[in-house]
Design a protein around this motif. Structure first.
Motif, PDB file in Angstrom:
ATOM      1  N   SER A  43     -71.254  71.863 -43.437  1.00 28.57           N
ATOM      2  CA  SER A  43     -71.105  70.700 -42.539  1.00 28.57           C
ATOM      3  C   SER A  43     -69.763  70.019 -42.774  1.00 28.57           C
ATOM      4  O   SER A  43     -69.158  70.159 -43.843  1.00 28.57           O
ATOM      5  CB  SER A  43     -72.231  69.689 -42.801  1.00 28.57           C
ATOM      6  N   PHE A  44     -69.339  69.300 -41.742  1.00 21.69           N
ATOM      7  CA  PHE A  44     -68.078  68.539 -41.797  1.00 21.69           C
ATOM      8  C   PHE A  44     -68.370  67.120 -41.327  1.00 21.69           C
ATOM      9  O   PHE A  44     -68.888  66.926 -40.222  1.00 21.69           O
ATOM     10  CB  PHE A  44     -67.057  69.205 -40.865  1.00 21.69           C
ATOM     11  N   LEU A  45     -68.085  66.153 -42.144  1.00 19.12           N
ATOM     12  CA  LEU A  45     -68.343  64.760 -41.765  1.00 19.12           C
ATOM     13  C   LEU A  45     -67.030  63.996 -41.765  1.00 19.12           C
ATOM     14  O   LEU A  45     -66.286  64.046 -42.744  1.00 19.12           O
ATOM     15  CB  LEU A  45     -69.308  64.094 -42.755  1.00 19.12           C
ATOM     16  N   LYS A  46     -66.754  63.322 -40.684  1.00 28.09           N
ATOM     17  CA  LYS A  46     -65.554  62.481 -40.609  1.00 28.09           C
ATOM     18  C   LYS A  46     -65.902  61.158 -41.299  1.00 28.09           C
ATOM     19  O   LYS A  46     -66.485  60.258 -40.714  1.00 28.09           O
ATOM     20  CB  LYS A  46     -65.184  62.256 -39.139  1.00 28.09           C
ATOM     21  N   ALA A  47     -65.554  61.064 -42.593  1.00 23.96           N
ATOM     22  CA  ALA A  47     -66.009  59.916 -43.391  1.00 23.96           C
ATOM     23  C   ALA A  47     -65.297  58.626 -42.989  1.00 23.96           C
ATOM     24  O   ALA A  47     -65.811  57.534 -43.194  1.00 23.96           O
ATOM     25  CB  ALA A  47     -65.778  60.200 -44.868  1.00 23.96           C
ATOM     26  N   PHE A  48     -64.099  58.728 -42.447  1.00 28.50           N
ATOM     27  CA  PHE A  48     -63.400  57.549 -41.936  1.00 28.50           C
ATOM     28  C   PHE A  48     -62.318  58.013 -40.977  1.00 28.50           C
ATOM     29  O   PHE A  48     -61.697  59.042 -41.182  1.00 28.50           O
ATOM     30  CB  PHE A  48     -62.750  56.746 -43.072  1.00 28.50           C
ATOM     31  N   GLN A  49     -62.151  57.202 -39.893  1.00 27.55           N
ATOM     32  CA  GLN A  49     -61.028  57.473 -38.995  1.00 27.55           C
ATOM     33  C   GLN A  49     -60.619  56.151 -38.371  1.00 27.55           C
ATOM     34  O   GLN A  49     -61.489  55.431 -37.866  1.00 27.55           O
ATOM     35  CB  GLN A  49     -61.447  58.458 -37.899  1.00 27.55           C
ATOM     36  N   LYS A  50     -59.370  55.814 -38.501  1.00 25.03           N
ATOM     37  CA  LYS A  50     -58.936  54.502 -38.053  1.00 25.03           C
ATOM     38  C   LYS A  50     -59.180  54.334 -36.555  1.00 25.03           C
ATOM     39  O   LYS A  50     -59.915  53.449 -36.117  1.00 25.03           O
ATOM     40  CB  LYS A  50     -57.448  54.319 -38.371  1.00 25.03           C
ATOM     41  N   LYS A  51     -58.673  55.262 -35.790  1.00 16.00           N
ATOM     42  CA  LYS A  51     -58.593  55.079 -34.315  1.00 16.00           C
ATOM     43  C   LYS A  51     -59.971  54.834 -33.711  1.00 16.00           C
ATOM     44  O   LYS A  51     -60.249  53.771 -33.146  1.00 16.00           O
ATOM     45  CB  LYS A  51     -57.917  56.307 -33.697  1.00 16.00           C
ATOM     46  N   ASP A  52     -60.883  55.782 -33.857  1.00 12.11           N
ATOM     47  CA  ASP A  52     -62.169  55.664 -33.138  1.00 12.11           C
ATOM     48  C   ASP A  52     -63.243  54.986 -33.974  1.00 12.11           C
ATOM     49  O   ASP A  52     -64.392  54.891 -33.548  1.00 12.11           O
ATOM     50  CB  ASP A  52     -62.670  57.074 -32.755  1.00 12.11           C
ATOM     51  N   PHE A  53     -62.877  54.533 -35.162  1.00 12.46           N
ATOM     52  CA  PHE A  53     -63.935  54.082 -36.079  1.00 12.46           C
ATOM     53  C   PHE A  53     -63.745  52.578 -36.354  1.00 12.46           C
ATOM     54  O   PHE A  53     -64.391  51.741 -35.759  1.00 12.46           O
ATOM     55  CB  PHE A  53     -63.767  54.905 -37.359  1.00 12.46           C
ATOM     56  N   LEU A  54     -62.771  52.289 -37.200  1.00  9.57           N
ATOM     57  CA  LEU A  54     -62.543  50.874 -37.555  1.00  9.57           C
ATOM     58  C   LEU A  54     -61.035  50.635 -37.520  1.00  9.57           C
ATOM     59  O   LEU A  54     -60.350  50.669 -38.549  1.00  9.57           O
ATOM     60  CB  LEU A  54     -63.093  50.582 -38.959  1.00  9.57           C
ATOM     61  N   PRO A  55     -60.472  50.410 -36.319  1.00  7.88           N
ATOM     62  CA  PRO A  55     -59.010  50.345 -36.169  1.00  7.88           C
ATOM     63  C   PRO A  55     -58.338  49.264 -37.002  1.00  7.88           C
ATOM     64  O   PRO A  55     -57.181  49.402 -37.371  1.00  7.88           O
ATOM     65  CB  PRO A  55     -58.810  50.079 -34.671  1.00  7.88           C
ATOM     66  N   ASP A  56     -59.115  48.195 -37.320  1.00  5.24           N
ATOM     67  CA  ASP A  56     -58.477  47.080 -38.052  1.00  5.24           C
ATOM     68  C   ASP A  56     -58.775  47.111 -39.551  1.00  5.24           C
ATOM     69  O   ASP A  56     -58.407  46.199 -40.278  1.00  5.24           O
ATOM     70  CB  ASP A  56     -58.976  45.741 -37.467  1.00  5.24           C
ATOM     71  N   TYR A  57     -59.488  48.159 -39.989  1.00  2.00           N
ATOM     72  CA  TYR A  57     -59.846  48.179 -41.416  1.00  2.00           C
ATOM     73  C   TYR A  57     -58.694  48.759 -42.229  1.00  2.00           C
ATOM     74  O   TYR A  57     -58.209  49.856 -41.968  1.00  2.00           O
ATOM     75  CB  TYR A  57     -61.110  49.027 -41.639  1.00  2.00           C
ATOM     76  N   HIS A  58     -58.266  47.978 -43.245  1.00  2.00           N
ATOM     77  CA  HIS A  58     -57.185  48.445 -44.135  1.00  2.00           C
ATOM     78  C   HIS A  58     -57.822  49.026 -45.398  1.00  2.00           C
ATOM     79  O   HIS A  58     -58.517  48.315 -46.126  1.00  2.00           O
ATOM     80  CB  HIS A  58     -56.276  47.270 -44.509  1.00  2.00           C
ATOM     81  N   ILE A  59     -57.612  50.318 -45.665  1.00  5.91           N
ATOM     82  CA  ILE A  59     -58.166  50.919 -46.884  1.00  5.91           C
ATOM     83  C   ILE A  59     -57.204  50.671 -48.037  1.00  5.91           C
ATOM     84  O   ILE A  59     -56.085  51.162 -48.035  1.00  5.91           O
ATOM     85  CB  ILE A  59     -58.386  52.439 -46.708  1.00  5.91           C
ATOM     86  N   GLU A  60     -57.651  49.891 -49.002  1.00  4.96           N
ATOM     87  CA  GLU A  60     -56.844  49.648 -50.217  1.00  4.96           C
ATOM     88  C   GLU A  60     -57.316  50.546 -51.344  1.00  4.96           C
ATOM     89  O   GLU A  60     -56.546  51.007 -52.160  1.00  4.96           O
ATOM     90  CB  GLU A  60     -56.967  48.175 -50.644  1.00  4.96           C
ATOM     91  N   GLN A  61     -58.642  50.772 -51.383  1.00  7.56           N
ATOM     92  CA  GLN A  61     -59.201  51.618 -52.445  1.00  7.56           C
ATOM     93  C   GLN A  61     -60.288  52.499 -51.852  1.00  7.56           C
ATOM     94  O   GLN A  61     -60.988  52.086 -50.935  1.00  7.56           O
ATOM     95  CB  GLN A  61     -59.860  50.769 -53.545  1.00  7.56           C
ATOM     96  N   ILE A  62     -60.416  53.717 -52.426  1.00  7.09           N
ATOM     97  CA  ILE A  62     -61.555  54.587 -52.141  1.00  7.09           C
ATOM     98  C   ILE A  62     -62.180  54.910 -53.492  1.00  7.09           C
ATOM     99  O   ILE A  62     -61.518  55.464 -54.367  1.00  7.09           O
ATOM    100  CB  ILE A  62     -61.128  55.883 -51.428  1.00  7.09           C
ATOM    101  N   ASN A  63     -63.410  54.471 -53.711  1.00  3.03           N
ATOM    102  CA  ASN A  63     -64.056  54.645 -55.017  1.00  3.03           C
ATOM    103  C   ASN A  63     -65.202  55.651 -54.915  1.00  3.03           C
ATOM    104  O   ASN A  63     -65.962  55.638 -53.953  1.00  3.03           O
ATOM    105  CB  ASN A  63     -64.600  53.294 -55.521  1.00  3.03           C
ATOM    106  N   PHE A  64     -65.293  56.500 -55.929  1.00  2.00           N
ATOM    107  CA  PHE A  64     -66.359  57.513 -55.975  1.00  2.00           C
ATOM    108  C   PHE A  64     -67.167  57.233 -57.228  1.00  2.00           C
ATOM    109  O   PHE A  64     -66.607  57.176 -58.325  1.00  2.00           O
ATOM    110  CB  PHE A  64     -65.766  58.923 -56.019  1.00  2.00           C
ATOM    111  N   VAL A  65     -68.467  57.030 -57.090  1.00  2.00           N
ATOM    112  CA  VAL A  65     -69.301  56.598 -58.218  1.00  2.00           C
ATOM    113  C   VAL A  65     -70.503  57.525 -58.372  1.00  2.00           C
ATOM    114  O   VAL A  65     -71.236  57.779 -57.409  1.00  2.00           O
ATOM    115  CB  VAL A  65     -69.804  55.161 -58.012  1.00  2.00           C
ATOM    116  N   GLU A  66     -70.674  58.034 -59.568  1.00  2.00           N
ATOM    117  CA  GLU A  66     -71.860  58.852 -59.880  1.00  2.00           C
ATOM    118  C   GLU A  66     -72.808  58.014 -60.731  1.00  2.00           C
ATOM    119  O   GLU A  66     -72.372  57.343 -61.670  1.00  2.00           O
ATOM    120  CB  GLU A  66     -71.433  60.090 -60.695  1.00  2.00           C
TER     121      GLU A  66
END
Ligand SMILES: Cc1cn([C@H]2C[C@H](O)[C@@H](COP(=O)(O)OP(=O)(O)O[C@H]3O[C@H](C)C(=O)[C@H](O)[C@H]3O)O2)c(=O)[nH]c1=O
Length: 180
Positions: free
Chosen positions: A26-49
Motif C-alpha cells: 500500500s501507498f499512503l500520502k501521509a501529508f501533502q500541502k496543496k490538497d491537504f493542509l495548504p497553510d500547515y507549516h511542518i517544523e518537526q516530524i516525530n516518530f514514536v515507538e
C-alpha cells in the motif's frame, strides 16, 4: 482525502484517507500541502515507538508563541488520541475528549492551544506526528491524564507512564489558558 470538523472543538479535524493498494502492498500520502493542509507549516516530524500496551504519553503543550499544532497518525497499531482545549477564549476551554485512531488511514489535527497525548491499545505501537513549531523544553506544560476537571474516559486505570507525566498538577478552574 477528507478533513472533517470534530464536534464543537474549533480547529480540530479528523483526516480520513484511502491508501493506494496493489499486489505489492500500500501507498499512503501521509501529508501533502496543496490538497491537504495548504497553510500547515511542518517544523518537526516525530516518530514514536511504544513497546507496552496501554502506554500513555502526555498530555503536553507549550506556552504562548511556542504552542504547537500537531497531526497524529497511528502508523502501526491502534491508539486513543487525548486532547484538552486550553484556549481561554474558546467555547470548549478546559473541555477534553478522545478519538480512536484505528488505522493509518485516519489522523487527527489538533490546533495550537491544545494539550495532547495518546494511549496505545496494543503493544509495539508506532506513531508519526507532525508539529508546526519547535520543541522548547522550558516552555512545556502538562495536564494529568486523569485530571478530574477534564475527566477523560479511558479504558485503563494504571497506564505505563513517564515520571514526568505522573508529576503534572491537576488543573484548576482558574487556569488562565496557555496564551497570555
Ligand atoms: C516532544 C519532543 C521530545 N524530545 C525529547 C525530550 C525527551 O528526551 C524525549 C522524549 O520526550 P517526551 O518524554 O516529552 O516524549 P513523549 O512523552 O512521547 O511526549 C510527546 O508526545 C506527546 C503525545 C505530546 O503531545 C508531545 O508532543 C510530546 O511531548 O525526546 C525532543 O527532543 N523533541 C521533541 O519535540
Amino acid at each position: 482525502m477528507e478533513l472533517i470538523d470534530y464536534k464543537d472543538f474549533e480547529g480540530v479535524k479528523i483526516v480520513q484517507q484511502k491508501s493506494f493498494v496493489d499486489e505489492r502492498g500500500s501507498f499512503l500520502k501521509a501529508f501533502q500541502k496543496k490538497d491537504f493542509l495548504p497553510d500547515y507549516h511542518i517544523e518537526q516530524i516525530n516518530f514514536v515507538e511504544s513497546v507496552e500496551k496501554h502506554t500513555l504519553r502526555g498530555l503536553h503543550f507549550q506556552y504562548g508563541d511556542h504552542a504547537e499544532s500537531k497531526l497524529f497518525r497511528a502508523v502501526k497499531g491502534e491508539i486513543i488520541a487525548l486532547f484538552v482545549d486550553l484556549r481561554k477564549a474558546s467555547g470548549t476551554f478546559l473541555k477534553g475528549d478522545t478519538f480512536h485512531l484505528k488505522d493509518r488511514n485516519h489522523a487527527i489535527l489538533l490546533p495550537r492551544g491544545f494539550a495532547t497525548g495518546y494511549l496505545t491499545l496494543e503493544s509495539n505501537c508506532e506513531v508519526l506526528y507532525l508539529s508546526d513549531n519547535m520543541y522548547v523544553p522550558g516552555a512545556e506544560g502538562g495536564v494529568r491524564w486523569n485530571d478530574p476537571i477534564i475527566n477523560l474516559e479511558l479504558p485503563v486505570t494504571n497506564p505505563v507512564i513517564s515520571d514526568k507525566d505522573i508529576k503534572w498538577d491537576n488543573l484548576s478552574r482558574e487556569f488562565p489558558g496557555i496564551f497570555k
